[in-house]
Design a protein around this motif. Structure first.
Motif, PDB file in Angstrom:
ATOM      1  N   THR A 194       0.739  -1.216   0.016  1.00 36.97           N
ATOM      2  CA  THR A 194      -0.066  -0.042  -0.004  1.00 36.97           C
ATOM      3  C   THR A 194       0.833   1.253  -0.111  1.00 36.97           C
ATOM      4  O   THR A 194       0.371   2.284  -0.294  1.00 36.97           O
ATOM      5  N   GLU A 195       1.852   1.106   0.131  1.00 34.52           N
ATOM      6  CA  GLU A 195       2.899   2.559   0.829  1.00 34.52           C
ATOM      7  C   GLU A 195       4.216   2.413  -0.390  1.00 34.52           C
ATOM      8  O   GLU A 195       5.069   3.216  -0.263  1.00 34.52           O
ATOM      9  N   GLY A 196       4.667   1.082  -0.920  1.00 37.03           N
ATOM     10  CA  GLY A 196       5.753   1.095  -1.701  1.00 37.03           C
ATOM     11  C   GLY A 196       7.084   0.802  -0.822  1.00 37.03           C
ATOM     12  O   GLY A 196       8.081   0.832  -1.342  1.00 37.03           O
ATOM     13  N   LYS A 197       6.880   0.812   0.528  1.00 35.84           N
ATOM     14  CA  LYS A 197       7.970   0.614   1.355  1.00 35.84           C
ATOM     15  C   LYS A 197       8.641  -0.792   1.204  1.00 35.84           C
ATOM     16  O   LYS A 197       8.301  -1.678   1.690  1.00 35.84           O
ATOM     17  N   SER A 198       9.876  -0.802   1.055  1.00 30.06           N
ATOM     18  CA  SER A 198      10.826  -1.968   1.009  1.00 30.06           C
ATOM     19  C   SER A 198      10.959  -2.252   2.746  1.00 30.06           C
ATOM     20  O   SER A 198      10.891  -1.378   3.607  1.00 30.06           O
ATOM     21  N   LEU A 199      11.679  -3.628   2.902  1.00 28.88           N
ATOM     22  CA  LEU A 199      11.696  -3.997   4.314  1.00 28.88           C
ATOM     23  C   LEU A 199      13.293  -3.175   4.661  1.00 28.88           C
ATOM     24  O   LEU A 199      14.241  -4.069   4.558  1.00 28.88           O
ATOM     25  N   ILE A 200      13.082  -2.171   5.113  1.00 28.93           N
ATOM     26  CA  ILE A 200      14.283  -1.408   5.512  1.00 28.93           C
ATOM     27  C   ILE A 200      14.395  -0.990   7.169  1.00 28.93           C
ATOM     28  O   ILE A 200      15.223  -0.671   7.619  1.00 28.93           O
ATOM     29  N   GLU A 201      13.424  -1.537   7.763  1.00 28.43           N
ATOM     30  CA  GLU A 201      13.280  -1.136   9.161  1.00 28.43           C
ATOM     31  C   GLU A 201      12.379  -2.158   9.900  1.00 28.43           C
ATOM     32  O   GLU A 201      11.529  -2.814   9.070  1.00 28.43           O
ATOM     33  N   ARG A 202      12.436  -2.180  11.124  1.00 26.44           N
ATOM     34  CA  ARG A 202      11.663  -3.104  11.782  1.00 26.44           C
ATOM     35  C   ARG A 202      11.590  -2.647  13.468  1.00 26.44           C
ATOM     36  O   ARG A 202      12.023  -1.902  13.743  1.00 26.44           O
ATOM     37  N   ILE A 203      10.521  -3.347  14.076  1.00 29.24           N
ATOM     38  CA  ILE A 203      10.223  -3.047  15.502  1.00 29.24           C
ATOM     39  C   ILE A 203      11.261  -3.800  16.334  1.00 29.24           C
ATOM     40  O   ILE A 203      10.832  -5.231  16.134  1.00 29.24           O
ATOM     41  N   THR A 204      11.760  -3.471  17.164  1.00 26.49           N
ATOM     42  CA  THR A 204      12.803  -4.490  17.972  1.00 26.49           C
ATOM     43  C   THR A 204      12.716  -4.131  19.401  1.00 26.49           C
ATOM     44  O   THR A 204      12.627  -2.718  19.773  1.00 26.49           O
ATOM     45  N   THR A 205      12.490  -5.059  20.160  1.00 30.76           N
ATOM     46  CA  THR A 205      12.513  -4.812  21.630  1.00 30.76           C
ATOM     47  C   THR A 205      13.924  -4.756  22.458  1.00 30.76           C
ATOM     48  O   THR A 205      14.601  -5.871  22.158  1.00 30.76           O
ATOM     49  N   VAL A 206      14.315  -3.806  22.972  1.00 24.78           N
ATOM     50  CA  VAL A 206      15.367  -3.646  23.894  1.00 24.78           C
ATOM     51  C   VAL A 206      15.149  -3.772  25.252  1.00 24.78           C
ATOM     52  O   VAL A 206      14.343  -2.823  25.945  1.00 24.78           O
ATOM     53  N   THR A 207      15.568  -4.819  26.129  1.00 22.68           N
ATOM     54  CA  THR A 207      14.774  -4.965  27.424  1.00 22.68           C
ATOM     55  C   THR A 207      15.847  -5.849  28.118  1.00 22.68           C
ATOM     56  O   THR A 207      16.803  -6.246  27.891  1.00 22.68           O
ATOM     57  N   GLY A 208      15.114  -6.151  29.406  1.00 25.68           N
ATOM     58  CA  GLY A 208      16.085  -6.928  30.375  1.00 25.68           C
ATOM     59  C   GLY A 208      16.507  -6.210  31.495  1.00 25.68           C
ATOM     60  O   GLY A 208      16.019  -5.146  31.551  1.00 25.68           O
ATOM     61  N   ASP A 209      16.837  -6.714  32.547  1.00 19.83           N
ATOM     62  CA  ASP A 209      17.063  -5.977  34.192  1.00 19.83           C
ATOM     63  C   ASP A 209      18.417  -5.472  33.740  1.00 19.83           C
ATOM     64  O   ASP A 209      19.045  -4.716  34.734  1.00 19.83           O
ATOM     65  N   GLY A 210      19.110  -5.552  32.643  1.00 21.94           N
ATOM     66  CA  GLY A 210      20.541  -4.941  32.446  1.00 21.94           C
ATOM     67  C   GLY A 210      20.423  -3.632  31.526  1.00 21.94           C
ATOM     68  O   GLY A 210      21.559  -3.012  31.371  1.00 21.94           O
ATOM     69  N   ILE A 211      19.233  -3.314  30.984  1.00 22.85           N
ATOM     70  CA  ILE A 211      19.284  -1.775  30.362  1.00 22.85           C
ATOM     71  C   ILE A 211      18.391  -0.928  31.367  1.00 22.85           C
ATOM     72  O   ILE A 211      17.733  -1.416  31.922  1.00 22.85           O
ATOM     73  N   VAL A 212      19.004   0.370  30.862  1.00 21.61           N
ATOM     74  CA  VAL A 212      18.419   1.326  31.713  1.00 21.61           C
ATOM     75  C   VAL A 212      17.157   1.773  31.627  1.00 21.61           C
ATOM     76  O   VAL A 212      16.157   1.855  32.538  1.00 21.61           O
ATOM     77  N   ASN A 213      16.682   1.789  30.383  1.00 20.72           N
ATOM     78  CA  ASN A 213      15.306   2.251  30.140  1.00 20.72           C
ATOM     79  C   ASN A 213      14.866   1.163  28.891  1.00 20.72           C
ATOM     80  O   ASN A 213      14.897   1.641  27.665  1.00 20.72           O
ATOM     81  N   PRO A 214      14.366   0.239  29.231  1.00 15.59           N
ATOM     82  CA  PRO A 214      13.550  -0.898  27.978  1.00 15.59           C
ATOM     83  C   PRO A 214      12.535  -0.227  27.198  1.00 15.59           C
ATOM     84  O   PRO A 214      11.973   0.749  27.589  1.00 15.59           O
ATOM     85  N   LYS A 215      12.757  -0.449  26.008  1.00 16.09           N
ATOM     86  CA  LYS A 215      11.723   0.448  24.908  1.00 16.09           C
ATOM     87  C   LYS A 215      11.463  -0.895  23.948  1.00 16.09           C
ATOM     88  O   LYS A 215      12.149  -1.676  23.644  1.00 16.09           O
ATOM     89  N   ASN A 216      10.675  -0.526  22.920  1.00 18.41           N
ATOM     90  CA  ASN A 216      10.173  -0.808  21.877  1.00 18.41           C
ATOM     91  C   ASN A 216      10.521   0.029  20.632  1.00 18.41           C
ATOM     92  O   ASN A 216       9.802   0.986  20.751  1.00 18.41           O
ATOM     93  N   LEU A 217      11.495  -0.201  19.741  1.00 19.21           N
ATOM     94  CA  LEU A 217      11.747   0.651  18.854  1.00 19.21           C
ATOM     95  C   LEU A 217      11.991   0.492  17.216  1.00 19.21           C
ATOM     96  O   LEU A 217      11.864  -0.782  17.112  1.00 19.21           O
ATOM     97  N   ILE A 218      11.271   1.390  16.667  1.00 17.59           N
ATOM     98  CA  ILE A 218      11.346   1.189  15.223  1.00 17.59           C
ATOM     99  C   ILE A 218      12.763   1.613  14.984  1.00 17.59           C
ATOM    100  O   ILE A 218      13.205   2.780  15.189  1.00 17.59           O
ATOM    101  N   THR A 219      13.489   0.551  14.160  1.00 16.61           N
ATOM    102  CA  THR A 219      15.056   0.953  14.019  1.00 16.61           C
ATOM    103  C   THR A 219      15.271   0.301  12.400  1.00 16.61           C
ATOM    104  O   THR A 219      14.603  -0.393  11.930  1.00 16.61           O
ATOM    105  N   ARG A 220      16.333   1.329  11.876  1.00 19.05           N
ATOM    106  CA  ARG A 220      16.483   0.856  10.496  1.00 19.05           C
ATOM    107  C   ARG A 220      17.600  -0.614  10.643  1.00 19.05           C
ATOM    108  O   ARG A 220      18.191  -0.666  11.419  1.00 19.05           O
ATOM    109  N   ILE A 221      17.342  -1.340   9.518  1.00 15.84           N
ATOM    110  CA  ILE A 221      18.036  -2.559   9.361  1.00 15.84           C
ATOM    111  C   ILE A 221      19.560  -1.997   8.977  1.00 15.84           C
ATOM    112  O   ILE A 221      19.811  -1.037   8.504  1.00 15.84           O
ATOM    113  N   GLY A 222      20.668  -2.718   9.785  1.00 19.87           N
ATOM    114  CA  GLY A 222      21.947  -2.381   9.610  1.00 19.87           C
ATOM    115  C   GLY A 222      22.448  -1.552  10.962  1.00 19.87           C
ATOM    116  O   GLY A 222      23.588  -1.089  11.018  1.00 19.87           O
ATOM    117  N   THR A 223      21.450  -0.958  11.785  1.00 18.91           N
ATOM    118  CA  THR A 223      21.789  -0.384  12.827  1.00 18.91           C
ATOM    119  C   THR A 223      22.673  -0.944  13.813  1.00 18.91           C
ATOM    120  O   THR A 223      22.185  -2.019  14.043  1.00 18.91           O
TER     121      THR A 223
END
Length: 444
Positions: free
Chosen positions: A279-308
């Motif tokens: 519907t938008e013509g977007k290739s798969l260049i990003e995804r939603i990734t969880t950064v979590t655990g008791d070892g991370i300061v601020n756990p988040k769910n992030l839209i991030t670019r592939i290759g970051t």
């Protein structure tokens, strides 16, 4: 009412509370990305760019002529710094395209989309999905265009959208279902149109009541005939064969595929990617990734670019705590421990789990006590301790006869073992050796 589930399996600690209520946040554009030439099951891509080339966001920069493969795209607008080997999440150095961003905004190279996808032939939609580089984003990374093209002798009558996310800690699929509901349902509709099936099911474990409620409401509001199926919380219910058993009570035969019982399964993140491509013509260049655990300061769910690089995501979440001892790509059951945080996010990176020594205990393992706990837990009805021992003694042909190739590497056996034997690790080695033997036999 008793919730549906499959036989056997385990109940590891969920630990989703770190990020399950944290809304998805979009990361700033990375300064540089490292795009692996292979992020999927199948043949690796050949680079289509060279050092010094300028590239646009969404531009195809790698492709293979082999059918079971998937093209890769630039995730930023910039210049190619080099094509070389860099550290990969799987633990080796592989060929990647290193791109440095040269623009504050994206200069998009979009995929050509139809005016009305509902009137577009399935073959054209499959071609579009392939061009967009879409693969299974639940972790398997199997090229989606291949899954949508079953052999003519395989009659598909049902489609299951996988919203289970049974791996501990991970919450990206959960947040997608809550925040991108309509796009997911559009993607599911497209996938079912391609497959020409009318029976659509959405499997969600009942530890995600907000997702069940939201998806059920929008299915009804939009007039779709999909059925939302709440499931008992159990691991590894997100595996295709387990999910099919839970939702439809169908058993995929040993060595078989979902299509053998008339079913195709896709992950909710894959459906989102399909909707955005068609519907938008977007290739798969990003995804939603969880950064979590008791070892991370601020756990988040992030839209991030592939290759970051992982380090960028971790820094955006406030960094790791001093006590952090282990970082996984994926969850603790099927994820991979990482040794270098410069490794890039790939299409299969659903989560980055950072844990401290409080949650990671190094334990000594002991001889098997023949308790049968691993057998009781194995959802594939295998004999894990026997397969591990055959591998240890290098009896690979015997291991193959005993069904080692049917193992889905979920880790339920190792989790259940009171002797702490690394069963799944031994079985992974055995599967690799069996495959090597087969290749030698085919070559001779």
């Amino acid at each position: 009412m008793k919730l549906r589930t499959f036989k056997k399996g385990i109940h590891p600690g969920e630990n989703k509370h770190y990020s399950d209520l944290v809304p998805i946040e979009k990361m700033p554009l990375p300064k540089q990305v490292y795009i692996p030439l292979q992020q999927h099951i199948g043949a690796p891509c050949e680079p289509l760019v060279n050092k010094g080339d300028e590239v646009k966001t969404g531009q195809i920069i790698g492709r293979s002529s082999v059918y079971v493969s998937s093209p890769i795209h630039s995730s930023i607008t910039g210049v190619v710094k080099t094509v070389d080997k860099f550290p990969h999440p799987l633990g080796m150095r592989v060929d990647m395209i290193h791109i440095e961003r040269t623009s504050e905004e994206d200069d998009w190279d979009l995929v050509s989309t139809p005016d009305n996808w509902e009137n577009t032939p399935a073959v054209e939609l499959i071609k579009l999905i392939n061009e967009a580089g879409i693969v299974g984003m639940g972790g398997a990374a199997f090229p989606t265009h291949v899954k949508l093209s079953p052999p003519k002798d395989k009659v598909i009558d049902s489609f299951i959208l996988n919203g289970v996310e049974c791996e501990p800690y991970l919450t990206s699929d959960h947040r997608i279902m809550v925040e991108f509901t309509d796009k997911i349902l559009t993607g599911m509709n497209i996938l079912m149109k391609i497959l020409k099936v009318d029976n659509g099911y959405i499997g969600i474990e009942d530890n995600k009541p907000d997702a069940i409620e939201r998806m059920s409401k929008r299915v009804k509001d939009l007039g779709y005939g999909f059925q939302v199926v709440p499931l008992e919380v159990k691991y590894p219910q997100g595996a295709e064969k387990m999910l099919i058993e839970s939702v439809l009570r169908r058993k995929v035969p040993a060595g078989g595929l979902p299509m053998d019982v008339g079913v195709i399964v896709n992950n909710v993140a894959t459906a989102l990617a399909v909707a955005e491509a068609v519907t938008e013509g977007k290739s798969l260049i990003e995804r939603i990734t969880t950064v979590t655990g008791d070892g991370i300061v601020n756990p988040k769910n992030l839209i991030t670019r592939i290759g970051t690089p992982f380090s960028d995501l971790i820094e955006f979440c406030g960094g790791v705590k001093d006590e952090t001892t282990l970082v996984f790509m994926g969850g603790p059951m099927m994820g991979l421990a990482q040794y270098d945080l410069q490794i890039p996010v790939i299409k299969a990176t659903g989560g980055i789990v950072c844990n401290t020594s409080n949650q990671i205990k190094m334990v000594e393992h002991f001889p098997c006590i023949r308790c049968g706990a691993c057998v009781d837990a194995c959802p594939m009805y295998l004999l894990p301790t026997r397969l591990a021992k055959l591998t240890e003694y290098k009896k690979y042909e015997d291991a193959e006869k005993l069904g080692i190739q049917n193992c889905i590497e979920c880790g339920s056996c190792a989790f259940s073992c009171p002797a702490n034997i690394p069963l799944v690790q031994w079985i992974r080695v055995g599967k690799m050796r069996v495959n090597q033997l087969k290749k030698k036999q085919q070559a001779s």
